[in-house]
Design an enzyme around this catalytic site. Structure first.
Site, PDB file in Angstrom:
ATOM      1  CE  LYS A  82      -8.712  13.118 -13.951  1.00 29.28           C
ATOM      2  NZ  LYS A  82      -8.889  11.499 -14.248  1.00 29.28           N
ATOM      3  CB  SER A 157      -9.879  10.621 -10.525  1.00 27.46           C
ATOM      4  OG  SER A 157      -9.511  10.397 -11.893  1.00 27.46           O
ATOM      5  CB  SER A 181     -10.790   8.195 -13.744  1.00 27.34           C
ATOM      6  OG  SER A 181     -10.491   7.654 -12.312  1.00 27.34           O
TER       7      SER A 181
END
Ligand SMILES: [Zn+2]
Lengths: 499, 483
Positions: A82, A157, A181
């Protein structure tokens, strides 16, 4: 070699074949890079693809194998990170304009540990800006699309990481989970997503959103792969004061222990808030666990529904402080002004997107003199109540079962105009973060429009072992086709749509 | 101390001062990272992701800094309590995270007192830990932020550990404020936590100043005065500010609560920030650090490692010296500051002349404080003995001491090596006789009772012996020859 061939059997299988010399890390990496490049125009999972570094990393693994050295438990396994995890010399943008051009001078602890374990990082995945969102639509680089249906969001996210694993671009990815997330996009993309106990994995090098809630965890297609990744990244780190010093359990062993006698509580309060397929999946999961020998009962924990309100005070409060440093003085974007205050304001106005600004304003407000007690302090009291109600539930249960999300993946753009509607996406995942507990989402069923549905397993602090036991039992009986990899429908309605 | 009041047209006014003293701790590394805590290095060389506040970095509390903070708390009679850290949020370019990690409602050290030289106790409200900021230099213009062409920021100081000591508003005159800071400084140096250098900024003072009618028990509106870089500034600024406030009030105006900047050159304070412009710091608990609750055993270790504090050491010295005077007070302050009082007391205990021990310690040994603290009191006593007996002149004794401190050895051997043979009394007699013969006129005036000539004759003898003679002995010999 085709990618399907290279990735067969998932991360553990790849590592085993690379370690034995049967498969080269370079071949696996090349296959992954090829798929990533091909998928990017449609899915946009990645902000940065680090092809050269990845190939060099793969060659180093192959050299170790050749030299008879131990290349590590994840030898040659491609992994996506990420883009809020610091990577030395590689852009780390948090999908925000404000960090444009910034290359961290250091690796996050998890990045260093993965690399030491032989994993090969292939790039940085898209996310909601600074991890603030539930759809990856607040990214400054544009949305990531769901491989199951590119007209829909992958969740967020950590949408880029979830979609990359779901599309079979990489067998492993890391995300971060502040309010869901990891678990929410895992559910919407039909992959395993695991949020560890707060403090089990070092946050050093994770760009902070809400420090008391953030935790790094893995995405994978199988629980065994997720468990191995967690094994590699878990454990005390002296650079993180909130890092736990407890010995780390052997997760692979836990996975095989079965659920005979395991006490499972179904969180009744969440079922009524979930869509038909999401609630139904939990009931099926409960039945399956009972069939496998677990002791299943319904539990009422109505306090958990207050988690959302508390979260949207605490998380923005911490974020307003964590994001203050993006002021144009030292790194990233700078928009000049007549004086330093003007430069700060202009830089931040230009650098942050609307959702980030909304949360900074909200957080600044709730910490302000005269409002602190009514909002921030009150939210902390709610947090305590949630901890206590979880504690009561865990007196009689080893794990809790709940839907991960209220619905399957929603269309891109469906909730962007209504932030509150978007915030509800995390209703079932947020209480875990407020409590600092672990939870995982297992792909379990197919729901509306043939889209995947995840079931969430919650456990008390450091209860990863029992959580994985329940998860493994669910994985064993999950609906065929409920999990990735899926081939994006290139000929579908989204064909030719530029990102 | 005589009472300090300001006479106004309508009556007398009393001054009320509380001080906030920021003390940089002498740790090897910074508060939350491993960067060296050094003053004066090339800008931005002692920095890392943590003290630059780079995204993703996290603080880890420095154990030694906590120990020094506990030592300070103990020395000030504070209660050392379980504590926590907060974030103080405001934007400033030399603060890399745009918040400062500090202790807020749960400071480490609470309560306590500092007793001034005249016995006045000054309350200590708290002494808490926090991190220092970087340092901004404004280029162009007059060196202040307004009108500067550009600014440079040095983050070497960013994250240096500080303890902020907050006094109660118990000070009633500029002199008391000076006395408080100099005593606090001595205590901080004695704990080993500070070098006490105000001019280098390792000790920084802010003063909260207000005035009230001598008959009043209510506090007036206070102003916070910043930029007090020396004891002299402190005294002048408080005095100026008190008079400014009295003047305002006498004219029927009111004091605005604000932050004011002391301008040393102009000798006046000026407004920096009004109450309305004051930051809302939005304090909240620092989630990246765990609460700090020092276990009793750890605190006990720190307390055990703490030596005597300046007040006790002064008393011990005065007792050893058996007398006190203005001149000696200054020497006492010096030896305590440099930690040489142990040497003085133990050397005097060997039977050495106390005044001479004190003088050599405060003047010559003070030039090499590190070596002096290691000096063997026996040898120091031996040297003092040689000087006291006249075997070495004062000049010679100082030279031997310098050698003793820089190279070591025994005083007698060093004196030999330096050729400091004491003059045999017959040799000295011969020189004196020769001087008398060579200066018959002066000698006659001396014999006739003109004592002013004695100094002339003494000087001649000293020159002839190249400083090897003991002045006191020469004077005695001249006197005895006069009959
Ligand atoms: Zn540093």
């Amino acid at each position: 070699m085709s990618e399907t061939e290279a990735f067969a059997g998932g991360a553990l299988q790849i590592a085993a074949r690379v370690r034995s010399g049967e498969l080269s890390a370079r071949a696996v990496t090349e296959a992954a890079l090829e798929e990533i490049a091909a998928s990017e125009p449609l899915l946009h999972c990645f902000n940065t693809i680090t092809a050269e570094l990845a190939l060099a990393g793969a060659d180093a693994v192959d050299a170790k194998v050749l030299a008879g050295e131990d290349p590590g438990p994840l030898a040659g396994v491609p992994i996506a990170l990420k883009d809020n995890l610091c990577t030395k010399g590689v852009p780390t943008t948090c999908s925000s304009r404000i960090l444009q051009g910034w290359r961290p001078p250091y690796d996050a602890t998890v990045v260093a540990r993965l690399s030491a374990a032989g994993a090969v990082s292939v790039g940085k995945t898209n996310l909601d800006e600074f991890a603030m969102g539930s759809s990856t639509e607040t990214s400054a680089t544009g949305p990531t699309r769901n491989p199951w249906d590119p007209s829909r969001v992958p969740g967020g996210s950590s949408g880029g990481s979830a979609a990359a694993v779901a599309a079979g671009l990489v067998p492993l990815a890391l995300g971060s989970d502040t309010g869901g997330s990891i678990r929410q996009p895992a559910a919407l993309c039909g992959v395993v997503g695991l949020k560890p106990t707060y403090g089990l994995v070092s946050r050093y090098g994770l760009v902070a959103f809400a420090s008391s809630l953030d935790q790094i965890g893995p995405f994978a297609l199988t629980l065994a792969d997720a468990a191995m990744t967690l094994q590699v990244i878990a454990g005390h780190d002296e650079r993180d004061s909130t890092s736990l010093t407890h010995p780390v359990a052997d997760f692979a062993t836990e996975l095989k222990r079965g659920v005979e006698g395991l006490r499972v509580g179904v969180v009744a309060d969440f079922l009524s808030e979930a869509s038909g397929s999401c609630a139904a999946a939990v009931r099926q999961a409960a039945d399956a666990l009972a069939d496998a020998g677990a002791l299943v009962r319904e539990v009422a924990i109505p306090e958990l529904l207050h988690g959302l309100s508390a979260y949207y005070l605490i998380a923005p409060a911490e974020a307003s402080s964590n994001l203050a440093r993006y002021d144009g003085v030292r790194y990233g974007l700078r928009v000049d002004g007549d004086d330093v205050q003007a430069m700060n304001a202009r830089t931040r106005s230009a650098g942050f997107g609307d959702e980030v600004k909304r949360r900074i304003m909200l957080g600044t407000y709730v910490l302000s003199a005269g409002y602190y007690d009514a909002y921030y302090a009150q939210a902390q009291r709610v947090r305590t109540v949630i901890l206590q109600s979880f504690a009561r539930a865990y007196e009689d249960c080893d794990v809790l079962l709940a839907p991960t999300t209220p619905s399957v993946a929603f269309p891109i753009g469906a909730k962007t105009a209504d932030p509150l509607e978007m915030y509800l996406s995390d209703l079932f995942t947020i209480p875990t973060n407020l409590a600092g507990h672990p939870a995982l989402s297992v792909p379990f069923a197919l729901g509306e429009d043939g889209l995947p549905v995840g079931v969430q397993v919650l456990a008390p602090a450091l209860g990863e072992g029992q959580m994985l036991r329940a998860g493994a039992a669910l994985e064993a009986v999950a609906a065929p086709g409920a999990r990735g990899p899926v081939r994006p429908q290139l000929g579908g309605p989204m064909a030719g749509v530029a990102k | 101390m005589s009472k300090y009041t300001i006479a106004g047209e309508s009556g007398e006014w009393e001054l009320v001062v509380g001080l906030e003293v920021h003390c940089e701790l002498l740790t090897k590394t910074k508060l939350f990272c491993g960067c060296p805590n050094v003053f004066g290095d090339e800008p931005n060389t002692n920095v890392c992701p943590v003290c630059l506040g780079l995204p993703g970095s996290l603080p880890v509390l420095n154990r030694r800094a906590v120990e020094m903070a506990m030592a300070i708390g103990t020395a000030l009679g504070c209660e050392i309590r379980p504590s926590s850290f907060h974030r103080k949020n405001y934007f400033y370019p030399d603060m890399p995270k745009d918040y400062q990690v500090t202790q807020y409602d749960e400071p480490l050290n609470v309560g306590g007192a500092l007793v001034l030289g005249d016995g006045t106790p000054i309350g200590i409200v708290r002494a808490h830990m926090e991190e220092d900021t970087g340092k901004t230099t404004h280029m162009g213009g007059d060196g202040r932020i307004h009108g500067a062409d550009y600014s440079l920021v040095d983050y070497n100081r960013s994250g240096v550990p500080l303890v902020e000591i907050v006094s109660a508003p118990d000070l009633r005159s500029p002199e008391e404020a000076r006395s408080y800071v100099s005593e606090l400084r001595a205590i901080l140096v004695a704990t080993g936590a500070s070098d006490g250098r105000m001019e280098e900024g390792s000790l920084r003072v802010d003063a909260n100043v207000s005035v009230r009618r001598v008959t009043s028990h209510e506090f007036g509106t206070r102003c916070e005065i910043k930029n007090l870089n020396s004891l002299r500034s402190l005294v002048r600024a408080i005095d100026y500010e008190a008079r400014r406030q009295v003047e305002l009030l006498e004219e029927g105006g009111s004091v605005d609560q604000e932050t004011r900047h002391w301008n040393e050159l102009e000798g006046r304070t000026s407004s920096m920030r009004s109450k309305e412009e004051a930051y809302d710091y939005r304090y909240f608990p620092e989630p990246d650090l765990v609460p700090l609750a020092p276990p009793a055993e750890w605190l006990a270790e720190v307390v055990a490692g703490l030596g005597l504090m300046p007040a006790d050491r002064r008393e011990r010295l005065a007792l050893a010296l058996g007398e006190s005077s203005e001149a000696i007070e200054e020497q006492i302050a010096t030896v305590i500051d440099l930690g040489l009082d142990d040497l003085v007391v133990t050397t005097i205990a060997t039977g050495a002349d106390s005044r001479l021990v004190m003088a050599r310690a405060a003047n010559e040994a003070a030039q090499h404080p590190d070596a002096a603290r290691q000096l063997d009191p026996e040898r120091f006593g031996e040297l003092i003995g040689l000087e006291a007996s006249g075997t070495l002149s004062a000049t010679q004794a100082k030279a031997v001491l310098a050698e003793l401190l820089t190279s070591g050895g025994h005083p007698v051997d060093i004196a030999d090596q330096l050729g400091f043979k004491a003059l045999a009394s017959d040799e000295l007699g011969a020189v004196i006789d020769a001087v008398i013969t060579a200066n018959p006129g002066e000698w006659e005036r001396y014999v006739g009772g003109d004592d002013k000539v004695a100094q002339f004759l003494l000087g001649k003898v000293m020159r002839e012996t190249k400083g090897r003679a003991n002045g006191k002995l020469v004077a005695e010999a001249l006197a005895s020859r006069r009959g």
